[in-house]
Design a protein around this motif. Structure first.
Motif, PDB file in Angstrom:
ATOM      1  N   LEU A  47       0.829  -1.586  -0.245  1.00 15.46           N
ATOM      2  CA  LEU A  47      -0.322   0.198  -0.052  1.00 15.46           C
ATOM      3  C   LEU A  47       0.847   1.333   0.109  1.00 15.46           C
ATOM      4  N   GLU A  48       2.321   1.743   0.973  1.00 12.29           N
ATOM      5  CA  GLU A  48       2.590   2.481   0.831  1.00 12.29           C
ATOM      6  C   GLU A  48       3.317   2.712  -0.325  1.00 12.29           C
ATOM      7  N   SER A  49       3.652   1.757  -1.241  1.00 13.85           N
ATOM      8  CA  SER A  49       4.430   2.072  -2.566  1.00 13.85           C
ATOM      9  C   SER A  49       3.358   2.590  -2.933  1.00 13.85           C
ATOM     10  N   VAL A  50       2.036   1.883  -3.571  1.00 16.35           N
ATOM     11  CA  VAL A  50       1.364   1.988  -4.222  1.00 16.35           C
ATOM     12  C   VAL A  50       1.220   3.831  -4.238  1.00 16.35           C
ATOM     13  N   LEU A  51       0.350   3.863  -2.887  1.00 21.23           N
ATOM     14  CA  LEU A  51       0.395   5.812  -2.806  1.00 21.23           C
ATOM     15  C   LEU A  51       1.293   6.744  -3.331  1.00 21.23           C
ATOM     16  N   SER A  52       2.670   6.082  -2.915  1.00 19.73           N
ATOM     17  CA  SER A  52       4.095   7.221  -3.430  1.00 19.73           C
ATOM     18  C   SER A  52       3.701   7.063  -4.730  1.00 19.73           C
ATOM     19  N   ARG A  53       3.596   6.078  -5.136  1.00 17.66           N
ATOM     20  CA  ARG A  53       3.662   6.186  -6.658  1.00 17.66           C
ATOM     21  C   ARG A  53       1.934   6.615  -7.617  1.00 17.66           C
ATOM     22  N   SER A  54       0.932   7.560  -7.208  1.00 18.20           N
ATOM     23  CA  SER A  54      -0.210   7.228  -7.202  1.00 18.20           C
ATOM     24  C   SER A  54      -0.283   8.978  -7.345  1.00 18.20           C
TER      25      SER A  54
END
Length: 120
Positions: A47-54
């Motif tokens: 989640l942390e990583s997907v959020l950072s790329r969104s």
């Protein structure tokens, strides 16, 4: 066990939504679903990583559209899901967003209306 489950997945997901100014049940549910299936933090699928790329949009619909696009790229990879179950689930969340079902009231009927697939 439940305290850990809450703190690691649910509380973290709610915090991530709130810090972006989002409060809809759909967004929080989407974040929890990601955290549960892909991890809250850590590797590139978390989640942390997907959020950072969104992106950084403060418009919830715009942000979540980007979030779903980024999540779709990794959801059926690694150990996260058995294809096509992950992409189907992300599409379900995305369709609920496009239908304006962000409060998830009458959630059972809303989910049934966007679910036309079976688990494999």
């Amino acid at each position: 066990m439940w305290r850990t489950f809450y703190n690691v997945y649910i509380k973290y997901s709610v915090q991530q939504a709130k810090q972006r100014g989002f409060s809809s049940a759909l967004t929080i549910g989407s974040f929890v679903d990601t955290a549960l299936n892909q991890g809250a933090s850590g590797d590139s699928g978390s989640l942390e990583s997907v959020l950072s790329r969104s992106g950084n949009s403060t418009d919830e619909k715009t942000f979540m559209t980007n979030f779903y696009a980024k999540r779709t790229l990794i959801v059926d990879t690694n150990q996260y899901n058995q294809p096509p179950n992950g992409k189907n689930r992300v599409k379900q969340w995305s369709t609920l967003l496009s239908m304006g079902k962000t409060d998830l009231k009458d959630a059972d009927a809303a989910v049934i209306s966007v679910t036309n697939w079976t688990m494999k």
